[in-house]
Write a protein that holds these residues in place. Structure first.
Motif, PDB file in Angstrom:
ATOM      1  N   TYR A  34      54.948  38.901  16.047  1.00  7.24           N
ATOM      2  CA  TYR A  34      56.360  39.145  16.301  1.00  7.24           C
ATOM      3  C   TYR A  34      56.956  39.747  15.031  1.00  7.24           C
ATOM      4  CZ  TYR A  34      56.220  36.285  20.517  1.00  7.24           C
ATOM      5  OH  TYR A  34      55.926  35.787  21.758  1.00  7.24           O
ATOM      6  N   LYS A  35      57.995  40.536  15.198  1.00  3.39           N
ATOM      7  CA  LYS A  35      58.663  41.194  14.071  1.00  3.39           C
ATOM      8  C   LYS A  35      59.035  40.194  12.980  1.00  3.39           C
ATOM      9  CE  LYS A  35      62.562  44.263  13.147  1.00  3.39           C
ATOM     10  NZ  LYS A  35      63.561  45.145  13.796  1.00  3.39           N
ATOM     11  N   GLU A  36      59.550  39.025  13.369  1.00  7.06           N
ATOM     12  CA  GLU A  36      59.994  38.040  12.378  1.00  7.06           C
ATOM     13  C   GLU A  36      58.826  37.408  11.614  1.00  7.06           C
ATOM     14  OE1 GLU A  36      60.194  36.091  16.476  1.00  7.06           O
ATOM     15  OE2 GLU A  36      61.130  37.865  15.629  1.00  7.06           O
ATOM     16  N   GLU A  37      57.599  37.609  12.081  1.00  9.40           N
ATOM     17  CA  GLU A  37      56.431  37.081  11.374  1.00  9.40           C
ATOM     18  C   GLU A  37      55.960  37.995  10.242  1.00  9.40           C
ATOM     19  OE1 GLU A  37      53.738  34.529  14.280  1.00  9.40           O
ATOM     20  OE2 GLU A  37      54.116  36.535  15.106  1.00  9.40           O
ATOM     21  N   LEU A  38      56.477  39.209  10.192  1.00  8.98           N
ATOM     22  CA  LEU A  38      56.097  40.141   9.133  1.00  8.98           C
ATOM     23  C   LEU A  38      56.685  39.671   7.808  1.00  8.98           C
ATOM     24  CD1 LEU A  38      56.679  43.500  11.021  1.00  8.98           C
ATOM     25  CD2 LEU A  38      54.488  42.402  10.549  1.00  8.98           C
ATOM     26  N   ASP A  39      55.899  39.752   6.755  1.00 10.25           N
ATOM     27  CA  ASP A  39      56.312  39.300   5.425  1.00 10.25           C
ATOM     28  C   ASP A  39      57.338  40.275   4.849  1.00 10.25           C
ATOM     29  OD1 ASP A  39      56.557  38.595   2.731  1.00 10.25           O
ATOM     30  OD2 ASP A  39      54.432  38.115   2.531  1.00 10.25           O
ATOM     31  N   VAL A  51      60.398  48.831  13.474  1.00 13.47           N
ATOM     32  CA  VAL A  51      59.459  47.889  14.088  1.00 13.47           C
ATOM     33  C   VAL A  51      60.061  47.277  15.355  1.00 13.47           C
ATOM     34  CG1 VAL A  51      58.241  45.699  13.734  1.00 13.47           C
ATOM     35  CG2 VAL A  51      58.356  47.367  11.891  1.00 13.47           C
ATOM     36  N   PRO A  52      59.323  47.336  16.476  1.00 15.65           N
ATOM     37  CA  PRO A  52      59.777  46.667  17.697  1.00 15.65           C
ATOM     38  C   PRO A  52      59.544  45.158  17.587  1.00 15.65           C
ATOM     39  CG  PRO A  52      57.646  47.650  18.056  1.00 15.65           C
ATOM     40  CD  PRO A  52      58.066  48.038  16.665  1.00 15.65           C
ATOM     41  N   GLU A  53      59.854  44.430  18.625  1.00 12.22           N
ATOM     42  CA  GLU A  53      59.706  42.968  18.601  1.00 12.22           C
ATOM     43  C   GLU A  53      58.259  42.509  18.440  1.00 12.22           C
ATOM     44  OE1 GLU A  53      61.898  40.398  18.302  1.00 12.22           O
ATOM     45  OE2 GLU A  53      63.174  42.121  17.856  1.00 12.22           O
ATOM     46  N   MET A  54      57.304  43.249  18.990  1.00 12.23           N
ATOM     47  CA  MET A  54      55.879  42.891  18.886  1.00 12.23           C
ATOM     48  C   MET A  54      55.109  44.056  18.260  1.00 12.23           C
ATOM     49  SD  MET A  54      55.195  39.819  20.253  1.00 12.23           S
ATOM     50  CE  MET A  54      53.487  39.904  20.665  1.00 12.23           C
ATOM     51  N   VAL A  55      54.277  43.737  17.274  1.00 10.27           N
ATOM     52  CA  VAL A  55      53.448  44.759  16.645  1.00 10.27           C
ATOM     53  C   VAL A  55      51.997  44.299  16.610  1.00 10.27           C
ATOM     54  CG1 VAL A  55      55.245  45.777  15.209  1.00 10.27           C
ATOM     55  CG2 VAL A  55      53.929  43.879  14.327  1.00 10.27           C
ATOM     56  N   LEU A  56      51.110  45.253  16.699  1.00  6.22           N
ATOM     57  CA  LEU A  56      49.688  45.013  16.529  1.00  6.22           C
ATOM     58  C   LEU A  56      49.336  45.513  15.139  1.00  6.22           C
ATOM     59  CD1 LEU A  56      46.992  44.088  17.718  1.00  6.22           C
ATOM     60  CD2 LEU A  56      46.698  46.415  18.599  1.00  6.22           C
ATOM     61  N   VAL A  57      48.802  44.629  14.303  1.00  4.55           N
ATOM     62  CA  VAL A  57      48.483  44.996  12.925  1.00  4.55           C
ATOM     63  C   VAL A  57      46.970  44.968  12.748  1.00  4.55           C
ATOM     64  CG1 VAL A  57      48.828  44.443  10.493  1.00  4.55           C
ATOM     65  CG2 VAL A  57      50.657  43.982  12.131  1.00  4.55           C
ATOM     66  N   HIS A  58      46.420  46.104  12.321  1.00  2.98           N
ATOM     67  CA  HIS A  58      44.998  46.216  11.994  1.00  2.98           C
ATOM     68  C   HIS A  58      44.860  46.055  10.489  1.00  2.98           C
ATOM     69  CE1 HIS A  58      44.069  47.714  16.002  1.00  2.98           C
ATOM     70  NE2 HIS A  58      45.094  48.536  15.878  1.00  2.98           N
ATOM     71  N   TYR A  59      43.978  45.156  10.063  1.00  6.41           N
ATOM     72  CA  TYR A  59      43.749  44.890   8.643  1.00  6.41           C
ATOM     73  C   TYR A  59      42.353  45.334   8.250  1.00  6.41           C
ATOM     74  CZ  TYR A  59      47.411  41.353   9.412  1.00  6.41           C
ATOM     75  OH  TYR A  59      48.563  40.698   9.740  1.00  6.41           O
ATOM     76  N   CYS A  60      42.233  45.932   7.089  1.00  8.46           N
ATOM     77  CA  CYS A  60      40.934  46.200   6.473  1.00  8.46           C
ATOM     78  C   CYS A  60      41.007  45.679   5.049  1.00  8.46           C
ATOM     79  CB  CYS A  60      40.609  47.690   6.455  1.00  8.46           C
ATOM     80  SG  CYS A  60      40.155  48.352   8.056  1.00  8.46           S
ATOM     81  N   VAL A  61      39.998  44.912   4.656  1.00  9.01           N
ATOM     82  CA  VAL A  61      39.978  44.341   3.310  1.00  9.01           C
ATOM     83  C   VAL A  61      38.659  44.711   2.639  1.00  9.01           C
ATOM     84  CG1 VAL A  61      39.086  42.091   4.053  1.00  9.01           C
ATOM     85  CG2 VAL A  61      40.403  42.261   1.935  1.00  9.01           C
ATOM     86  N   TYR A  62      38.754  44.995   1.356  1.00  7.55           N
ATOM     87  CA  TYR A  62      37.584  45.400   0.569  1.00  7.55           C
ATOM     88  C   TYR A  62      37.712  44.800  -0.825  1.00  7.55           C
ATOM     89  CZ  TYR A  62      34.344  48.510  -1.918  1.00  7.55           C
ATOM     90  OH  TYR A  62      33.332  49.017  -2.695  1.00  7.55           O
TER      91      TYR A  62
END
Length: 109
Positions: A34-39, A51-62
């Motif tokens: 949810y938008k409010e969950e974004l840091d 940002v709309p109310e719901m977002v799909l976030v793709h993470y890549c970590v290295y």
């Protein structure tokens, strides 16, 4: 359709920072938020406006033993329209970019 994976991450790291990444060493994950969950410390006010109310976030970590890199690409959960990209180095934001077509903003911090 927006999808961000290790191959995209390796290309981004090479072009943006001149770092060669072994794709097999990249961790990948996606989360529906949810938008409010974004840091708010990482997602600027400018980005929150698109940002709309719901977002799909793709993470890549290295983690290359020197630094930990994290790239997050957010898209609209309903349309899969890419919204923005944020890059962190050791937990500090070093790059953000709006990905919406027609929005040419790019900010390095």
């Amino acid at each position: 359709m927006c999808y961000y994976n290790a191959e995209h991450f390796a290309i981004f790291m090479s072009l943006q920072f001149g770092i060669d990444v072994d794709e097999e060493q990249v961790g990948e994950e996606s989360a529906l938020l949810y938008k409010e969950e974004l840091d708010e410390n990482l997602v600027s006010e400018e980005l929150l406006k698109i940002v709309p109310e719901m977002v799909l976030v793709h993470y890549c970590v290295y983690d290359n033993k020197e630094h930990e890199w994290l790239v997050c690409v957010a898209s609209d959960a309903d349309t899969n329209q890419s919204l923005f990209l944020i890059c962190l180095k050791n937990g500090e934001k070093v790059h953000e970019e709006i990905l919406l077509s027609g929005e040419g903003n790019e900010n390095d911090t």
